[in-house]
Motif scaffolding. Sequence first.
Motif, PDB file in Angstrom:
ATOM      1  N   GLY A 174       4.053  -2.596   9.764  1.00  0.00           N
ATOM      2  CA  GLY A 174       4.302  -1.514   8.828  1.00  0.00           C
ATOM      3  C   GLY A 174       5.429  -1.801   7.871  1.00  0.00           C
ATOM      4  N   ARG A 175       6.017  -0.729   7.332  1.00  0.00           N
ATOM      5  CA  ARG A 175       6.936  -0.817   6.211  1.00  0.00           C
ATOM      6  C   ARG A 175       8.398  -0.824   6.660  1.00  0.00           C
ATOM      7  NH1 ARG A 175       4.806   4.275   6.658  1.00  0.00           N
ATOM      8  NH2 ARG A 175       6.343   5.947   6.993  1.00  0.00           N
ATOM      9  N   ILE A 176       9.269  -1.288   5.793  1.00  0.00           N
ATOM     10  CA  ILE A 176      10.713  -1.245   6.033  1.00  0.00           C
ATOM     11  C   ILE A 176      11.135   0.214   6.225  1.00  0.00           C
ATOM     12  CG2 ILE A 176      12.978  -1.735   5.038  1.00  0.00           C
ATOM     13  CD1 ILE A 176      11.603  -3.986   3.423  1.00  0.00           C
ATOM     14  N   SER A 177      12.031   0.457   7.181  1.00  0.00           N
ATOM     15  CA  SER A 177      12.395   1.822   7.547  1.00  0.00           C
ATOM     16  C   SER A 177      13.906   1.955   7.689  1.00  0.00           C
ATOM     17  CB  SER A 177      11.718   2.198   8.880  1.00  0.00           C
ATOM     18  OG  SER A 177      10.308   2.078   8.792  1.00  0.00           O
ATOM     19  N   ASN A 178      14.345   3.208   7.938  1.00  0.00           N
ATOM     20  CA  ASN A 178      15.728   3.445   8.326  1.00  0.00           C
ATOM     21  C   ASN A 178      15.738   4.448   9.473  1.00  0.00           C
ATOM     22  OD1 ASN A 178      15.367   5.923   7.027  1.00  0.00           O
ATOM     23  ND2 ASN A 178      17.369   5.885   6.060  1.00  0.00           N
ATOM     24  N   SER A 183      21.447 -10.554   4.053  1.00  0.00           N
ATOM     25  CA  SER A 183      20.776 -11.859   3.937  1.00  0.00           C
ATOM     26  C   SER A 183      19.448 -11.868   4.679  1.00  0.00           C
ATOM     27  CB  SER A 183      21.696 -12.959   4.483  1.00  0.00           C
ATOM     28  OG  SER A 183      22.010 -12.709   5.853  1.00  0.00           O
ATOM     29  N   VAL A 184      18.845 -10.681   4.868  1.00  0.00           N
ATOM     30  CA  VAL A 184      17.627 -10.560   5.662  1.00  0.00           C
ATOM     31  C   VAL A 184      16.432 -10.219   4.771  1.00  0.00           C
ATOM     32  CG1 VAL A 184      16.493  -9.286   7.533  1.00  0.00           C
ATOM     33  CG2 VAL A 184      18.911  -9.881   7.717  1.00  0.00           C
ATOM     34  N   TYR A 185      15.291 -10.862   5.072  1.00  0.00           N
ATOM     35  CA  TYR A 185      14.047 -10.646   4.349  1.00  0.00           C
ATOM     36  C   TYR A 185      12.933 -10.338   5.356  1.00  0.00           C
ATOM     37  CZ  TYR A 185      16.436 -12.950   0.449  1.00  0.00           C
ATOM     38  OH  TYR A 185      17.327 -13.275  -0.527  1.00  0.00           O
ATOM     39  N   MET A 186      11.948  -9.572   4.890  1.00  0.00           N
ATOM     40  CA  MET A 186      10.754  -9.308   5.701  1.00  0.00           C
ATOM     41  C   MET A 186       9.554  -9.936   5.018  1.00  0.00           C
ATOM     42  SD  MET A 186       9.116  -5.673   7.004  1.00  0.00           S
ATOM     43  CE  MET A 186       8.007  -5.323   5.628  1.00  0.00           C
ATOM     44  N   LEU A 187       8.715 -10.608   5.803  1.00  0.00           N
ATOM     45  CA  LEU A 187       7.478 -11.187   5.306  1.00  0.00           C
ATOM     46  C   LEU A 187       6.330 -10.357   5.851  1.00  0.00           C
ATOM     47  CD1 LEU A 187       9.606 -13.478   4.962  1.00  0.00           C
ATOM     48  CD2 LEU A 187       7.744 -15.101   5.293  1.00  0.00           C
ATOM     49  N   ALA A 188       5.578  -9.731   4.948  1.00  0.00           N
ATOM     50  CA  ALA A 188       4.516  -8.813   5.324  1.00  0.00           C
ATOM     51  C   ALA A 188       3.173  -9.342   4.811  1.00  0.00           C
ATOM     52  CB  ALA A 188       4.791  -7.425   4.755  1.00  0.00           C
ATOM     53  N   GLY A 189       2.108  -8.701   5.282  1.00  0.00           N
ATOM     54  CA  GLY A 189       0.771  -9.032   4.807  1.00  0.00           C
ATOM     55  C   GLY A 189      -0.043  -9.852   5.765  1.00  0.00           C
ATOM     56  N   SER A 233       5.523  -2.032  -3.248  1.00  0.00           N
ATOM     57  CA  SER A 233       4.588  -2.504  -2.228  1.00  0.00           C
ATOM     58  C   SER A 233       4.424  -1.461  -1.118  1.00  0.00           C
ATOM     59  CB  SER A 233       5.117  -3.808  -1.623  1.00  0.00           C
ATOM     60  OG  SER A 233       4.528  -4.084  -0.375  1.00  0.00           O
ATOM     61  N   ASP A 234       3.272  -1.503  -0.446  1.00  0.00           N
ATOM     62  CA  ASP A 234       3.066  -0.641   0.724  1.00  0.00           C
ATOM     63  C   ASP A 234       4.044  -0.972   1.845  1.00  0.00           C
ATOM     64  OD1 ASP A 234       0.982   0.768  -0.427  1.00  0.00           O
ATOM     65  OD2 ASP A 234      -0.544  -0.628   0.293  1.00  0.00           O
ATOM     66  N   ALA A 235       4.576  -2.184   1.841  1.00  0.00           N
ATOM     67  CA  ALA A 235       5.517  -2.591   2.886  1.00  0.00           C
ATOM     68  C   ALA A 235       6.959  -2.234   2.543  1.00  0.00           C
ATOM     69  CB  ALA A 235       5.410  -4.094   3.134  1.00  0.00           C
ATOM     70  N   LEU A 265      -2.620   4.535  -8.443  1.00  0.00           N
ATOM     71  CA  LEU A 265      -2.151   5.234  -7.244  1.00  0.00           C
ATOM     72  C   LEU A 265      -2.211   6.751  -7.403  1.00  0.00           C
ATOM     73  CD1 LEU A 265       0.975   3.025  -6.445  1.00  0.00           C
ATOM     74  CD2 LEU A 265      -1.366   2.742  -5.658  1.00  0.00           C
ATOM     75  N   ALA A 266      -3.071   7.231  -8.304  1.00  0.00           N
ATOM     76  CA  ALA A 266      -3.149   8.672  -8.577  1.00  0.00           C
ATOM     77  C   ALA A 266      -3.686   9.455  -7.388  1.00  0.00           C
ATOM     78  CB  ALA A 266      -4.024   8.924  -9.798  1.00  0.00           C
ATOM     79  N   ARG A 267      -4.403   8.795  -6.485  1.00  0.00           N
ATOM     80  CA  ARG A 267      -4.968   9.462  -5.315  1.00  0.00           C
ATOM     81  C   ARG A 267      -4.329   8.903  -4.051  1.00  0.00           C
ATOM     82  NH1 ARG A 267     -11.198   9.013  -5.049  1.00  0.00           N
ATOM     83  NH2 ARG A 267     -10.890  10.674  -3.532  1.00  0.00           N
ATOM     84  N   PRO A 268      -4.163   9.728  -3.023  1.00  0.00           N
ATOM     85  CA  PRO A 268      -3.575   9.223  -1.771  1.00  0.00           C
ATOM     86  C   PRO A 268      -4.503   8.214  -1.090  1.00  0.00           C
ATOM     87  CG  PRO A 268      -3.581  11.626  -1.844  1.00  0.00           C
ATOM     88  CD  PRO A 268      -4.461  11.162  -2.957  1.00  0.00           C
ATOM     89  N   TYR A 269      -3.893   7.326  -0.336  1.00  0.00           N
ATOM     90  CA  TYR A 269      -4.640   6.390   0.485  1.00  0.00           C
ATOM     91  C   TYR A 269      -3.764   6.024   1.667  1.00  0.00           C
ATOM     92  CZ  TYR A 269      -1.611   2.827  -1.514  1.00  0.00           C
ATOM     93  OH  TYR A 269      -0.500   2.092  -1.888  1.00  0.00           O
ATOM     94  N   ARG A 270      -4.382   5.529   2.726  1.00  0.00           N
ATOM     95  CA  ARG A 270      -3.623   5.091   3.886  1.00  0.00           C
ATOM     96  C   ARG A 270      -3.511   3.576   3.871  1.00  0.00           C
ATOM     97  NH1 ARG A 270      -4.681   6.511  10.324  1.00  0.00           N
ATOM     98  NH2 ARG A 270      -3.152   5.020  11.150  1.00  0.00           N
ATOM     99  N   PRO A 271      -2.304   3.054   3.737  1.00  0.00           N
ATOM    100  CA  PRO A 271      -2.162   1.597   3.675  1.00  0.00           C
ATOM    101  C   PRO A 271      -2.632   0.941   4.971  1.00  0.00           C
ATOM    102  CG  PRO A 271      -0.122   2.726   3.060  1.00  0.00           C
ATOM    103  CD  PRO A 271      -1.016   3.750   3.656  1.00  0.00           C
ATOM    104  N   THR A 272      -3.117  -0.265   4.847  1.00  0.00           N
ATOM    105  CA  THR A 272      -3.435  -1.051   6.027  1.00  0.00           C
ATOM    106  C   THR A 272      -2.430  -2.189   6.143  1.00  0.00           C
ATOM    107  OG1 THR A 272      -5.084  -2.455   7.109  1.00  0.00           O
ATOM    108  CG2 THR A 272      -5.094  -2.443   4.699  1.00  0.00           C
TER     109      THR A 272
END
Length: 794
Positions: A543-547, A339-345, A145-147, A317-324
Amino acid sequence: MEARTVRKLVLLAAILAARAMGVSAQALPEGGPPKVELVGSWAMVNDEERLIRIDPGPELGNFTGFPINAAGRQKALAWNSTIQAVPEHQSRPHAGSYSMRGPNPSPHIGEIIDPISRRLIAYTLTGLFENANRTIWLDGRPHPSDAAERLWTGFSTGEWENGMLHVTTTHFKQMFLQRNGIPVSPYAVMHEYFVRHGDRMMLITQIDDPVYLEEPMVRTSTFRWNPGARENAIAQVDVAEEIPGLRQGDVPHYPLGARHPEYADDNKLPFEATLGGKETLYPEYVERLKQTARLVPTTAGPGELPPAPKGRSARDLARPYRPTYENKGEVEVLPVQGSVYMLAGAGSNVTVQVGSNALFVVDTNEAAMSDKILAAIRTISPLPIRYIVNTSADPDHAGGNEKFAKSSGDAAANAFYEQGARVYSQESAYARMTNPKSGSALPSALWPTDSFAAPLKTLFVTGEPIELVHQPSAHTDGDLLVFFRKSDVIVAGDIFSTDRYPVIDAKRGGTLGGVLDGLNRLIDLAIPEYNSMGGTRVVPGHGRISNEIDLVEYRDAMTIVADRITELVVEGKTLEQVKAAGVSLDYDGVYGATSGSWTTDMFVEAVYREIKANTAPWKARLLRNVPAAELTFLAASASTPAARKAAAVARAGRKAVDDPLEGKWVLNLFTSSYEPSSLMPYRREMVITRNGEETTHAVSSWRRPQGNGSPLSTYSYTAKFDGKPYPIPNWGAAMVALKRVDPATIERTLDGADVGKESATWRLSSDRKTLTVVAQGTDASGVAYTSTQVYEKQ
């Protein structure tokens, strides 16, 4: 050139290369395994660009052969190798865009076999730099996923085409194409073709990234079969304090408009020809150089990225794109860790922590999305929601409070409000929801039930300790960070987003200074598990999950943009002039927007007004991050009439000096010695200048000889030969004292909590061409050292 066309040409070239090398085009029989065997150990045949791909590495400003656009060039010109000494940058591995390129990779290709069907489902690539090892999935699984979190290695899938393994990789972190700052955005797509003939394997790589490249970058690498080889032992990279005086939040870089002509001058090339760009890659460019004395590089910024595709296969996904990450009307559940979840979209992210008998929710999104989000939460757990935190008072973070709090169907937890959950917020956010100074209050059903004014509130509920941390004056004056300590997940709210510039709500107490403070605080809390990978996970506001390293990239970007605006404010530039200068050009393709509720122009204007209103602290930050010699306003101030008059008076009053110490001195690595030997630099230079009774001593040290152009560390000070202590700027409380024993001998002492203690004797040779420095002392941690440094005059 159109990326699709380039990919076809690369594929054609790979097929021709394969046939020229004797590889059958029928390497993949119907329903059977490939005939071309890749499994085993390989060693790079490093016959091209050897000095660039291994140490000493590429010179600063050498962008030849790269089709970078103006945004990529601006980012690369700002890169300063001193950033590698910043603790949070030190253990970064080479990303997938470079790990098969250098320095001197010797990968082992292994197999993953399905335990039931015994079919080959993936290849592994191990033994890469800092163990950023890769997996290439062959079973047709979709890309994430983009997230989902992005990785140094990206996510790779492969398929056999005409006897070659074609690998498509997406989901990278911010990367580089070359070890002197040439960037790759997180939206890049990499295509690789593995072609084997006998004991040789050719790897053709194409990186498509319209954010920083005018056209796809194509290059080849060659490997030889290396049977019996074994990978090196896996080693954790330790983080060390490499430069005394570096403070939290320092981001060394070069200013807007910096030029690095050294590579061009050393090789007698036109400077513009070394700046890259697609036109410089073709033979016709040589003829243009002959006809035109000076060529202007392209000024094109980030290319337009297409919308996100509907599918998740490698072909989709052969071409780049910018996720929204705007509200799509659908909700996606992603496990974070523990025990943590993220709800995206749904726009802003919602975080759910699952306890043994209740759920803990951070942010409730918009009221209109409540039903869909609650339905998604029930797919995680049927337990009731008993605890809610709002990271801010924004409607897209608190709009669902009522339905979330009442979703348990009882009022046992909070009978006063007739709802089943307690809702926490910071006091300022609570005041803005219930009794704002302007506008209307939110309906009472959305109000938090508990607010606090302290910097920190702690809870131990739902099975783990939880910290609610107030970050003052960031996005607003009521922002909270939520730290799930057992699961090791931090929810950052709108202090951090991966898809936009920080939203600075100045009317509600928001500042960029507070955002940077918050990012540095998050970086302090987050701990990577291994070489800047894994470890503490961060859920951004959008945005997306990070570190941790994603926080660092964001912090660095916002600091650099702020420093550029600060320099222009100090020079007296107007807001329109600041916007016209392109202060954010190299980050607009990742974070920028020209429409919507928060645009790039709005961000630049908010930062400009904040810095102009209180310039002093921002100027101090700028002077810590950017070499003083590169700042035009400092050079200009020295040429004002008043400065010239003061300089003339100083010249008239000082004594003429003919001191053999004056000049540039370079360390001779072969005749010098250090104990412990790990202290030996790869290159060190000293410049000594005399001005009357004052002596200025500037020292620069490099990680690699001639590598990356800029030094790893620098310091300078001005003192007299009177034995009295003088400060060393930007080195904490360090003091230095110089005493001249005789014309050829100097004694120097150094003392400071950040640097330790040192005593040294400088002796000048009779021919005045060699300066020997014998030093002994203890560093800031109390470790003893000695050295004999032999410098030669240039």
